[in-house]
Design a protein around this motif. Structure first.
Motif, mmCIF file in Angstrom:
data_model
loop_
_atom_site.group_PDB
_atom_site.id
_atom_site.type_symbol
_atom_site.label_atom_id
_atom_site.label_comp_id
_atom_site.label_asym_id
_atom_site.label_seq_id
_atom_site.Cartn_x
_atom_site.Cartn_y
_atom_site.Cartn_z
ATOM 1 N N ALA A 76 0.786 -1.308 0.073
ATOM 2 C CA ALA A 76 0.082 0.057 -0.078
ATOM 3 C C ALA A 76 0.787 1.177 -0.018
ATOM 4 N N ILE A 77 1.870 1.281 0.850
ATOM 5 C CA ILE A 77 2.907 2.480 0.773
ATOM 6 C C ILE A 77 3.620 2.582 -0.651
ATOM 7 N N VAL A 78 3.730 1.443 -1.037
ATOM 8 C CA VAL A 78 4.706 1.652 -2.509
ATOM 9 C C VAL A 78 3.445 2.324 -3.519
ATOM 10 N N GLY A 79 2.293 1.924 -3.140
ATOM 11 C CA GLY A 79 1.126 2.394 -4.086
ATOM 12 C C GLY A 79 0.890 3.846 -3.884
ATOM 13 N N LEU A 80 0.956 4.439 -2.847
ATOM 14 C CA LEU A 80 0.912 5.730 -2.216
ATOM 15 C C LEU A 80 2.000 6.613 -2.710
ATOM 16 N N PHE A 81 3.328 5.986 -2.635
ATOM 17 C CA PHE A 81 4.487 6.861 -2.918
ATOM 18 C C PHE A 81 4.524 7.091 -4.243
ATOM 19 N N LEU A 82 4.067 6.074 -5.293
ATOM 20 C CA LEU A 82 4.219 6.213 -6.837
ATOM 21 C C LEU A 82 2.939 6.629 -7.410
ATOM 22 N N LYS A 83 1.994 7.360 -6.637
ATOM 23 C CA LYS A 83 0.850 7.761 -7.200
ATOM 24 C C LYS A 83 1.139 8.758 -8.089
ATOM 25 N N THR A 84 0.400 8.677 -9.298
ATOM 26 C CA THR A 84 0.735 9.935 -10.274
ATOM 27 C C THR A 84 -0.668 10.382 -10.771
ATOM 28 N N GLU A 85 -1.020 11.768 -11.146
ATOM 29 C CA GLU A 85 -2.161 12.020 -11.508
ATOM 30 C C GLU A 85 -2.778 11.408 -12.730
ATOM 31 N N ASN A 86 -1.922 11.618 -13.803
ATOM 32 C CA ASN A 86 -2.377 10.922 -15.070
ATOM 33 C C ASN A 86 -1.949 9.878 -15.397
ATOM 34 N N ARG A 87 -2.702 8.753 -15.806
ATOM 35 C CA ARG A 87 -2.181 7.666 -16.279
ATOM 36 C C ARG A 87 -1.941 7.415 -17.716
ATOM 37 N N ARG A 88 -1.895 8.683 -18.511
ATOM 38 C CA ARG A 88 -1.659 8.691 -19.932
ATOM 39 C C ARG A 88 -0.552 8.780 -20.336
ATOM 40 N N ARG A 89 0.169 8.123 -21.180
ATOM 41 C CA ARG A 89 1.376 7.980 -21.609
ATOM 42 C C ARG A 89 1.910 9.094 -22.599
ATOM 43 N N LYS A 90 3.151 9.387 -22.413
ATOM 44 C CA LYS A 90 3.459 10.441 -23.236
ATOM 45 C C LYS A 90 4.432 10.014 -24.459
ATOM 46 N N TYR A 91 5.111 9.258 -24.344
ATOM 47 C CA TYR A 91 5.958 8.624 -25.204
ATOM 48 C C TYR A 91 5.887 7.203 -25.776
ATOM 49 N N LYS A 92 6.177 6.923 -26.856
ATOM 50 C CA LYS A 92 5.774 5.621 -27.677
ATOM 51 C C LYS A 92 7.000 4.617 -27.081
ATOM 52 N N ILE A 93 6.439 3.507 -26.523
ATOM 53 C CA ILE A 93 7.376 2.434 -26.155
ATOM 54 C C ILE A 93 7.896 1.671 -27.436
ATOM 55 N N ARG A 94 9.194 1.321 -27.512
ATOM 56 C CA ARG A 94 9.644 0.586 -28.653
ATOM 57 C C ARG A 94 9.107 -0.947 -28.332
ATOM 58 N N SER A 95 8.526 -1.562 -29.123
ATOM 59 C CA SER A 95 8.091 -2.951 -29.130
ATOM 60 C C SER A 95 8.952 -3.875 -29.160
ATOM 61 N N THR A 96 8.665 -5.009 -28.290
ATOM 62 C CA THR A 96 9.798 -5.960 -28.016
ATOM 63 C C THR A 96 9.785 -7.190 -28.851
ATOM 64 N N SER A 97 10.894 -7.840 -28.861
ATOM 65 C CA SER A 97 11.180 -8.810 -29.903
ATOM 66 C C SER A 97 10.059 -9.912 -30.001
ATOM 67 N N GLU A 98 9.973 -10.513 -31.365
ATOM 68 C CA GLU A 98 9.230 -11.773 -31.347
ATOM 69 C C GLU A 98 9.499 -13.252 -30.697
ATOM 70 N N ILE A 99 10.883 -13.190 -30.212
ATOM 71 C CA ILE A 99 11.649 -14.279 -29.205
ATOM 72 C C ILE A 99 10.834 -14.166 -27.942
#
Lengths: 232, 81, 123
Positions: A76-99
């Motif tokens: 619960a404390i980890v969840g409280l410390f890491l709380k952020t307002e917007n859950r919208r991502r701002k940059y594109k994440i590179r897709s991982t490999s087929e393997i």
């Protein structure tokens, strides 16, 4: 510089006291009376071949309840410390490999099955709820590594965590009503020594502990992953 | 006899790895060294007749802790640039 | 005591790990390295407790064909310290997760991991 010298002096004093402790230490030749009682009477009273499990779940059941509570509070404390307002991502994440994708599809069910196997057999072989829960959380790490955007809902994990924790308490209270005391395992028949369905309520209790620990550790990982997604 | 030799080798490796964890330049190497230390500790638990503790240390202390460290480190690196 | 036994070697390693961990906690400047020092300390303490439960020539506390119910008292190691360490390891990972998330929070405030930067929390 003076600080380092001071620390070295402190460590030297500590090391010297540790050394005298080591020199005067005598190896024990027999078990102390409490352990002797657990080892002699444990198989008859609890019915579990693995004596460590018998102690963790039944003789010291309160300790385990407190430990699961501490883990819940830290999640619960980890969840409280890491709380952020917007859950919208701002940059594109590179897709991982087929393997990684293929390996995840192959390995994920096997890992979940292995975790369940470990906590179901906790009273027979080394292992139990904590180890099985950690294996399940490792499977969740594999899923999140493959696809950090996986639509895993926090609510499902929270629900699983509350339901298993509540069932754990209910079994403990049933022990008071039907058997000798809180978390007593005699509410179910002891069965044949060494079978999967034996040792009373121990497999049931350890399964709930495993589900609770697994969902708590997974929710820590999910919170950290959400931070990863969020701000850059 | 063989047990004593194995535990001595493990001990030397553990002490070396813990010094590496504190004094190497790269944080990634330090975190990996702490994970290796946990793995070696779990083998020593097995030699000390404690398979339950060895399984716990290998699953939780070695795998999960290292993963949590790397998640946090990755987040810090991303913010830094 | 006999230093050339599995128990003696394990106790020695455990005490050395405690000293190394304490050295790391007190002298390092980087917050993540301080947390690594805590995990090393934790490992050393767990190793000492398990080593104290061991007796020469004894095996794991599980009843099977080799260790029968009747002669278990003379053949198994002490199970109580093992149960305690089982608990301690799981609590250790919870505490490490809390410390790391707090580090992340501190990094967001000051954009640095050096402990010298956080002077206003000094007293």
């Amino acid at each position: 510089m003076y600080k380092k010298l001071f620390v070295l002096l402190l460590l030297a004093v500590l090391g010297w006291s540790f050394f005298t402790l080591l020199q005067t230490h005598q190896e024990r030749q027999s078990l102390n009376p409490l352990s002797k009682h657990y080892v002699e009477k444990g198989p008859d009273e609890v019915g579990a071949p693995n004596l460590v499990t018998a102690i963790v779940v039944t003789y010291r059941g309160f300790d385990t309840l407190g430990e699961v509570t501490i883990l819940f509070v830290s999640a619960a404390i980890v969840g409280l410390f890491l709380k952020t307002e917007n859950r919208r991502r701002k940059y594109k994440i590179r897709s991982t490999s087929e393997i990684l994708h293929a390996a995840q599809r192959l390995l994920f069910p096997v890992m979940i099955l292995f975790g369940i196997y470990i906590f179901m057999n906790g009273h027979l072989t080394p292992g139990g709820g904590f180890q099985g829960g950690a294996v399940i959380a490792t499977a969740m790490i594999l899923v999140l590594l493959t696809n950090p955007e996986s639509p895993i809902s926090h609510r499902a994990f929270n629900l699983l965590e509350s339901v298993s924790g509540f069932s754990y308490i209910i079994i403990g209270v049933l022990g008071v009503l039907l058997a000798g005391g809180f978390l007593d395992n005699h509410i179910l028949p002891l069965g044949k020594f060494g079978n999967l369905f034996s040792a009373g309520a121990i497999p049931l209790i350890y399964s709930f502990v495993g589900l609770k620990v697994g969902s708590e550790l997974s929710s820590i990982i999910l919170n950290l992953n959400d931070v990863q997604k969020d701000d850059k | 006899m063989i047990l004593i030799i194995v535990s001595m080798v493990l001990g030397v490796v553990m002490i070396a790895v813990s010094l590496v964890a504190l004094h190497t330049k790269k944080l990634q190497a330090a975190i990996l060294a702490a994970g290796v230390l946990s793995l070696m500790t779990s083998i020593l638990f097995l030699l000390l007749a404690a398979p339950d503790v060895a399984l716990t240390e290998a699953a939780i202390g070695s795998a999960l802790t290292t993963a949590i460290f790397f998640y946090v480190l990755n987040k810090i690196k991303n913010t830094h640039v | 005591m006999n230093f050339f036994s599995v128990q003696g070697i394990s106790l020695t390693i455990g005490f050395i790990l405690i000293l190394i961990g304490l050295w790391g906690i007190l002298t390092q400047r980087n917050l993540i390295r301080i947390i690594i020092g805590f995990t090393i300390f934790n490992n050393g303490v767990n190793l000492i407790i398990v080593a104290l439960a061991y007796m020469k020539g004894r095996t794991a506390p599980i009843i099977d064909q080799v260790v029968t119910r009747t002669d278990a008292v003379d053949k198994v190691a002490d199970p109580i310290p093992q149960a305690l360490v089982l608990t301690a390891i799981v609590i250790g990972v919870g505490v490490t997760a809390v410390m790391l998330s707090y580090t992340l929070r501190m990094y967001r405030a000051k954009h640095s991991l050096e402990i010298n930067v956080f002077t206003e929390s000094k007293w």
